[in-house]
Design a protein around this motif. Structure first.
Motif, PDB file in Angstrom:
ATOM      1  N   LEU A  47       0.829  -1.205   0.000  1.00  0.00           N
ATOM      2  CA  LEU A  47       0.000   0.000   0.000  1.00  0.00           C
ATOM      3  C   LEU A  47       0.864   1.256   0.000  1.00  0.00           C
ATOM      4  CD1 LEU A  47      -2.720  -1.185   2.543  1.00  0.00           C
ATOM      5  CD2 LEU A  47      -3.108  -0.650   0.133  1.00  0.00           C
ATOM      6  N   GLN A  48       1.916   1.208   0.825  1.00  0.00           N
ATOM      7  CA  GLN A  48       2.810   2.367   0.891  1.00  0.00           C
ATOM      8  C   GLN A  48       3.486   2.609  -0.458  1.00  0.00           C
ATOM      9  OE1 GLN A  48       5.092   0.954   4.228  1.00  0.00           O
ATOM     10  NE2 GLN A  48       4.207   2.459   5.637  1.00  0.00           N
ATOM     11  N   ALA A  49       3.902   1.520  -1.083  1.00  0.00           N
ATOM     12  CA  ALA A  49       4.568   1.647  -2.376  1.00  0.00           C
ATOM     13  C   ALA A  49       3.616   2.270  -3.389  1.00  0.00           C
ATOM     14  CB  ALA A  49       5.060   0.284  -2.854  1.00  0.00           C
ATOM     15  N   GLY A  50       2.356   1.833  -3.352  1.00  0.00           N
ATOM     16  CA  GLY A  50       1.346   2.375  -4.259  1.00  0.00           C
ATOM     17  C   GLY A  50       1.142   3.866  -4.035  1.00  0.00           C
ATOM     18  N   ARG A  51       1.014   4.214  -2.767  1.00  0.00           N
ATOM     19  CA  ARG A  51       0.804   5.619  -2.435  1.00  0.00           C
ATOM     20  C   ARG A  51       2.009   6.457  -2.873  1.00  0.00           C
ATOM     21  NH1 ARG A  51       1.986   6.772   3.438  1.00  0.00           N
ATOM     22  NH2 ARG A  51       4.010   6.441   2.468  1.00  0.00           N
ATOM     23  N   ASN A  52       3.200   5.968  -2.559  1.00  0.00           N
ATOM     24  CA  ASN A  52       4.408   6.720  -2.910  1.00  0.00           C
ATOM     25  C   ASN A  52       4.506   6.933  -4.416  1.00  0.00           C
ATOM     26  OD1 ASN A  52       5.054   6.802  -0.238  1.00  0.00           O
ATOM     27  ND2 ASN A  52       6.653   5.244  -0.345  1.00  0.00           N
ATOM     28  N   ALA A  53       4.224   5.886  -5.175  1.00  0.00           N
ATOM     29  CA  ALA A  53       4.334   5.989  -6.631  1.00  0.00           C
ATOM     30  C   ALA A  53       3.339   7.010  -7.177  1.00  0.00           C
ATOM     31  CB  ALA A  53       4.112   4.623  -7.274  1.00  0.00           C
ATOM     32  N   THR A  54       2.105   6.916  -6.680  1.00  0.00           N
ATOM     33  CA  THR A  54       1.071   7.830  -7.176  1.00  0.00           C
ATOM     34  C   THR A  54       1.381   9.276  -6.791  1.00  0.00           C
ATOM     35  OG1 THR A  54      -0.429   6.011  -6.674  1.00  0.00           O
ATOM     36  CG2 THR A  54      -1.413   8.079  -7.409  1.00  0.00           C
TER      37      THR A  54
END
Length: 430
Positions: A47-54
Motif C-alpha cells: 500500500l505504501q509503495a502504491g501511495r508513494n508511486a502515485t
RNA sequence: GGAGAGGUGGCAGAGUGGUCGAAUGUACCUGACUCGAAAUCAGGCAUACCGCAAGGUAUCGAGGGUUCGAAUCCCUCCCUCUCCGCCA
C-alpha cells in the motif's frame, strides 16, 4: 535481547537452549506473531509503495502544469486502508518486541546444565581457611564490640535493610573501595568513571533490568511535560557504565573499553523477605566497585577470564580465602551467557558467600542498546559486554571483619589497607 | 526559573511541501598515476526490515497531526548551545 533471526531460523534450538535455564518459550505464539507480521507487513508495504508511486506522479504532473484531479481521486481511497494496515503492523511489531524483550539470554555451550544453585560447578579454591582457637563471632557482634556498626539508628533514619557506619568502620569501608579502585586503575588498566545514580528507563532497558524486573528497582517518579517518566536508582554501576556505549559506534582501535566505577547500589530486595535479615549481607543500599568491559566478540570469553582474575586479585591481596564457582544454566542471570561467582569464606557462617559475580553478556545487552563497533571490514557490528564486581564493598567489609578477628574482638587491618587507614594496623574494641 | 538559537549520514554542513534517503566537504575503501608516498583523477561508501532476485518499505531528536505527498507546515515533549537569574 536475542537475535530475532535466530528465532526465525532455528526456533526449536533456541527453545531447547532456553529450556536448560528453565525458561519456557512459547514457540506457537512466536510463530503466530511472525506469520501475522509477515502478512500485514507485506500488505502495508504494498500500500505504501502504491501511495508513494502515485504521489510521485502527482508531483511530476504538477510540475508540468497538468491536471491532477483524476490521480488524486485514485489515491485518496488508499488512505483508510493504509492507516488500518499501519496501525495493525505497529501492534504486531510491539507484541513481538515485548516478547523478545522478555526472553533471557542463551547460556553459552560451556555452561553446565543444571536447575539451581546446587548444580553450580566449583572451579577452584584459592587460599586457605583461617583457623581460630576461640569461638568466632559474626560481623554484627564484632561491629558492636569495636563500635561503629549501628543498625538501630539506620532503622530510625530509613528503615529495615539499611546500615550506618561510623568512625573506624566507616573509614575501613572507604579504604576498601579506594584500594579496589586504585588496584583496577593502576594495575588492570581500567578507566575510573563517576556516573549518574539515577538513570532513565531506556538505560534500564538496555542492560536488561526493564521491562521484566521493575519490582527489584527503586523508582523515582518525576513530572515530564504531560506525563511522567521515571528515574530509577541504579541497582549496580553496570547500568550507567554499560549504557555509555548505547547507540554508539566505537572505533575498532578503541577496543577493548575498560571502565571501573565505585557507586552505591540500590535494590528493593522484593521477594527476599526474611532472607539474610541480620547484618550487612543484604541491604537496600550498598557500595560496589564494578568492572565493565566492551570488547570485540572474538575476545569476550578471554576477557571474561581476565576480568574474573582482576576481581580475584582483590581477594588475594586482602588475604581472603575464596572459591570460584561457574553458575549452571538454571542459576545464571537473565542477561548473562556465562557467569562466574566468587564466594568468600565467612567463618562465622561457616560458609562461602557471594562477593562478586562476573558475566559475559555477549551481544545480548549490546543488541538492546545498539552498542556497536566498526569492524575490520568497516561495518558496524554489535559489541560484547561484560561486567563483574570487583568487589562488593559491604560484603568485603564483612569478610575482613570476620576473617581478621582476634580473640578479644578487635580486628587486624590487612596490610594492603593500612596506607588507606593512616597507617593504622588494628581496630581496637571500644 | 526567564529569553533566544538549534537538533540532518562517521564528522562537518546544505536543504523551508513534490523525482530528497538527502547537495557539498571531510574521513574511509577500491582503482589509475608513482620505485614508494603525498598530491591529483575515477568509482564506492548510512541503518534496519521484507524478498531467491529484481526490487520494495521505514528512518532527517521523539511522539502526534495536516496533506495525495513532510527533513521541510502545525502541536506536545526531550536534548544541546548562548545570555540573565539562582545555586553546592
Amino acid at each position: 535481547m536475542l537475535d530475532i533471526q535466530a528465532l526465525r531460523n532455528d526456533l526449536a534450538n533456541v527453545a531447547a537452549r532456553l529450556a536448560t535455564r528453565g525458561f519456557v518459550l512459547d514457540t506457537a505464539k512466536f510463530e503466530q506473531l511472525e506469520a501475522e507480521r509477515k502478512t500485514i507487513q507485506t500488505r502495508t508495504q504494498e500500500l505504501q509503495a502504491g501511495r508513494n508511486a502515485t504521489s510521485k506522479q502527482i508531483g511530476f504532473a504538477k510540475s508540468k502544469g497538468e491536471d491532477t484531479t483524476a490521480i488524486m481521486a485514485e489515491v485518496a481511497s488508499l488512505g483508510d486502508e493504509l492507516k488500518l494496515a499501519e496501525t495493525g503492523l505497529a501492534v504486531v511489531l510491539a507484541e513481538l518486541q515485548s516478547l523478545l524483550e522478555e526472553l533471557p539470554n542463551l547460556p553459552h555451550d560451556s555452561v553446565p546444565v543444571g536447575k539451581s544453585e546446587a548444580d553450580n560447578v566449583e572451579v577452584r579454591k584459592v587460599g586457605t581457611k583461617p583457623s581460630f582457637d576461640f569461638a568466632v563471632q559474626d560481623h554484627v557482634s564484632l561491629g558492636e564490640k569495636i563500635g561503629g556498626l549501628d543498625f538501630a539508628t539506620a532503622t530510625k533514619i530509613s528503615g529495615a535493610r539499611f546500615s550506618l557506619l561510623t568512625g573506624g568502620l566507616a573509614r575501613l569501608h572507604r579504604a576498601l573501595a579506594q584500594f579496589m579502585l586504585d588496584t583496577h586503575t593502576d594495575q588492570h588498566g581500567y578507566v575510573e568513571t563517576y556516573v549518574p545514580y539515577l538513570v532513565n528507563a531506556a538505560s534500564m532497558r538496555g542492560t536488561g533490568q526493564l521491562p521484566k524486573f521493575e519490582e527489584d528497582l527503586f523508582k523515582v517518579p518525576r513530572q515530564m511535560g504531560d506525563g511522567e517518566e521515571n528515574f530509577y536508582l541504579i541497582p549496580t554501576a553496570e547500568v550507567p557504565v554499560t549504557n555509555m556505549v548505547r547507540d554508539e559506534i566505537v572505533p575498532l582501535e578503541k577496543l577493548p573499553l575498560k571502565f571501573v566505577a565505585h557507586t552505591p547500589c540500590f535494590r528493593s530486595e522484593a521477594g527476599s523477605a526474611g532472607r539474610d535479615t541480620r547484618g550487612l549481607i543484604r541491604q537496600h543500599q550498598f557500595d560496589k566497585v564494578e568492572l565493565v568491559q566492551m570488547v570485540d566478540p572474538d575476545e569476550s570469553f578471554a576477557a571474561l577470564e581476565q576480568l574474573l582474575g582482576h576481581a580475584e586479585t582483590i581477594l588475594q591481596k586482602l588475604g581472603l580465602h575464596y572459591r570460584v564457582v561457574k553458575l549452571c544454566t538454571g542459576d545464571i542471570g537473565f542477561s548473562s551467557s556465562t557467569t562466574y561467582d566468587i564466594e568468600v569464606w565467612l567463618p562465622a557462617q561457616d560458609t562461602y558467600r557471594e562477593i562478586s559475580s562476573c558475566s559475559n553478556f555477549e551481544a545480548f545487552q549490546a543488541r538492546r542498546m545498539q552498542a556497536r563497533f566498526r569492524n575490520a571490514q568497516g561495518k558496524p557490528e554489535l559489541l560484547h559486554t561484560l561486567n563483574g564486581s570487583g568487589l562488593a564493598v559491604g560484603r568485603t567489609l564483612v569478610a575482613v571483619l570476620e576473617n581478621y578477628q582476634q580473640a578479644d574482638g578487635s580486628i587486624v587491618i590487612p596490610e594492603v589497607l593500612r596506607p588507606y587507614m593512616g597507617g593504622l594496623s588494628k581496630l581496637a574494641i571500644a
